[in-house]
Design an enzyme around this catalytic site. Structure first.
Site, mmCIF file in Angstrom:
data_model
loop_
_atom_site.group_PDB
_atom_site.id
_atom_site.type_symbol
_atom_site.label_atom_id
_atom_site.label_comp_id
_atom_site.label_asym_id
_atom_site.label_seq_id
_atom_site.Cartn_x
_atom_site.Cartn_y
_atom_site.Cartn_z
ATOM 1 N N GLU A 194 0.814 -1.217 0.000
ATOM 2 C CA GLU A 194 0.000 0.000 0.000
ATOM 3 C C GLU A 194 0.848 1.268 0.000
ATOM 4 O O GLU A 194 0.334 2.357 -0.178
ATOM 5 C CB GLU A 194 -0.993 -0.012 1.171
ATOM 6 C CG GLU A 194 -0.367 -0.174 2.533
ATOM 7 C CD GLU A 194 -0.123 1.153 3.217
ATOM 8 O OE1 GLU A 194 -0.868 2.099 2.985
ATOM 9 O OE2 GLU A 194 0.845 1.230 3.980
ATOM 10 N N HIS A 230 -9.374 -3.540 10.857
ATOM 11 C CA HIS A 230 -8.337 -2.692 11.458
ATOM 12 C C HIS A 230 -7.639 -3.390 12.622
ATOM 13 O O HIS A 230 -6.417 -3.315 12.762
ATOM 14 C CB HIS A 230 -8.936 -1.354 11.891
ATOM 15 C CG HIS A 230 -9.559 -0.597 10.759
ATOM 16 N ND1 HIS A 230 -8.853 -0.234 9.631
ATOM 17 C CD2 HIS A 230 -10.829 -0.165 10.568
ATOM 18 C CE1 HIS A 230 -9.655 0.399 8.794
ATOM 19 N NE2 HIS A 230 -10.859 0.453 9.334
ATOM 20 N N ASP A 240 -5.105 -5.872 11.510
ATOM 21 C CA ASP A 240 -3.863 -5.217 11.113
ATOM 22 C C ASP A 240 -3.029 -4.838 12.341
ATOM 23 O O ASP A 240 -1.843 -5.172 12.453
ATOM 24 C CB ASP A 240 -4.217 -3.979 10.289
ATOM 25 C CG ASP A 240 -3.001 -3.251 9.746
ATOM 26 O OD1 ASP A 240 -1.894 -3.817 9.759
ATOM 27 O OD2 ASP A 240 -3.159 -2.100 9.307
ATOM 28 N N GLN A 241 -3.659 -4.187 13.298
ATOM 29 C CA GLN A 241 -2.935 -3.662 14.457
ATOM 30 C C GLN A 241 -2.422 -4.778 15.374
ATOM 31 O O GLN A 241 -1.375 -4.618 16.029
ATOM 32 C CB GLN A 241 -3.838 -2.717 15.251
ATOM 33 C CG GLN A 241 -4.346 -1.516 14.477
ATOM 34 C CD GLN A 241 -3.250 -0.518 14.144
ATOM 35 O OE1 GLN A 241 -2.235 -0.484 14.819
ATOM 36 N NE2 GLN A 241 -3.462 0.268 13.110
ATOM 37 N N HIS A 259 -3.276 -2.746 3.550
ATOM 38 C CA HIS A 259 -2.479 -2.280 4.689
ATOM 39 C C HIS A 259 -1.995 -3.480 5.516
ATOM 40 O O HIS A 259 -0.821 -3.575 5.894
ATOM 41 C CB HIS A 259 -3.360 -1.371 5.541
ATOM 42 C CG HIS A 259 -2.632 -0.379 6.376
ATOM 43 N ND1 HIS A 259 -2.049 -0.712 7.586
ATOM 44 C CD2 HIS A 259 -2.388 0.939 6.202
ATOM 45 C CE1 HIS A 259 -1.495 0.357 8.108
ATOM 46 N NE2 HIS A 259 -1.681 1.380 7.293
#
Length: 360
Positions: free
Chosen positions: A22, A297, A300-301, A327
């Protein structure tokens, strides 16, 4: 933590292409975090090549400067607009730190840059952060406090967050405090495959400095679409702190036995209150239709702290995700380059995606 070594100790540099995947700032932040925890020097080229304004911006420089301060490191190329950076970490030091970003750049992204190193340090740290706390390009404060910190606690790491003042785009001006307590024993990786029983769900509208009708319309639309009511305490308008705003964010928090998810949409000029609420409701419904533990999200985190636990213990861990964003895929590639772990993903029959993190 492990002794942090410099390039002179023979460690191979971590070399990253900032245009991969990304092509955004996450490559820089994850690279800095990995450099600090492993002691490997970092060299990154073509920083943020995938963005309209490539190179380092103020919020990215703040991350580099924070990494230098926490690790006693050195950075070459740390200038506005620079598309290449050489970072050599020193020994990470627990302590008291203050990091500020002018404007609404996310100070939470600065925290996430230094958190991996501080959660492996030899003592507790206190970090004060000023800047944006509710920014469309970053996880909001509430996500870190309600969704992210409880998972860190299950690893054995304490992350206590206190919000003093919210900071919205474009003014910023937010202020928060973080207390980071490293694990007293080895990090404890664990599987997160299911959400568990539902416990609570609610929405809230933040609209400091704006007409009260904005938050009221957002909550009315959110309640209509999700079946939430004021009477059940599911539609809330938190109080405004001094010097907050103007700004607008609508959030939904879904609490389960094994995980809490937080979703957020931001108001902007030309976007109706009803449209903002509808977009949030669609995000919530998409997660509810999935059987996965983590939304896009959190998936990802969560990857980096879990990978650190896998690295330190040599034990595999898994979790399920409702969706893998570009991402997330980019983050997985950077983590696999910087640590002796592998991250693999595979779809399950129920539509969720299984993420495996295991030692190489």
């Amino acid at each position: 933590m492990h002794s942090t070594l410099s390039q002179s100790n023979g460690l191979q540099p971590l070399v990253l292409d900032g245009s991969q995947g990304e092509g955004g700032g996450q490559i820089l932040r994850t690279g800095l975090a990995l450099s600090m925890v492993t002691g490997r020097p970092l060299r990154i080229e073509r920083i943020r090549a995938g963005r309209a304004k490539p190179g380092l911006m103020r919020q990215h420089l703040a991350c580099v400067q924070a990494a230098v301060q926490v690790s006693g490191g050195q950075a070459e190329g740390a200038e506005l607009g620079s598309q290449s950076l050489q970072f050599t970490p020193g020994a990470v030091q627990a302590g008291d730190y203050t990091f500020r970003i002018a404007g609404a750049g996310s100070c939470l992204l600065v925290l996430q840059t230094v958190l991996p190193a501080l959660m492996l340090a030899d003592g507790a740290s206190r970090v004060q952060l000023a800047g944006g706390t509710h920014n469309p390009m970053a996880p909001p404060f509430d996500f870190l406090q309600r969704a992210y910190a409880p998972l860190l606690a299950r690893l054995g790491v304490g992350l206590e967050l206190a919000l003093e003042r919210r900071g919205f785009y474009p003014a910023g001006g937010g202020l928060l405090h973080a207390q980071i307590t490293p694990a007293t024993k080895a990090l404890a990786p664990f599987d997160l495959l299911e959400r568990g029983a539902p416990l609570a769900a609610w929405g809230e509208a933040l609209a400091p400095g704006l007409a009260r009708s904005v938050a009221a319309r957002e909550l009315e639309e959110l309640g209509r679409r999700l079946g939430w009511t004021q009477e059940a305490g599911q539609l809330r308008t938190p109080g405004v702190r001094q010097h907050e705003g103007p700004g607008n964010a609508v959030m939904a928090t879904l609490e389960y036995a094994q995980v809490t998810e937080v979703f957020c949409q931001f108001g902007e000029r030309g976007l109706s209150a009803e449209t903002v609420a509808r977009k949030l409701a669609e995000e919530v419904r998409a997660y509810e239709r999935s059987t996965a533990a983590t939304g896009p999200h959190l998936a990802d985190q969560w990857m980096l702290p879990l990978a650190l636990a896998v690295w330190r213990t040599g034990q595999e861990a898994r979790y399920t995700a409702s969706e893998l964003t570009d991402h997330t895929r980019t983050n997985a590639a950077v983590i696999s380059a910087g640590l002796p772990v592998r991250v693999t993903t595979e779809p399950r029959d129920d539509g969720a995606i299984l993420v495996r993190v295991f030692p190489q």
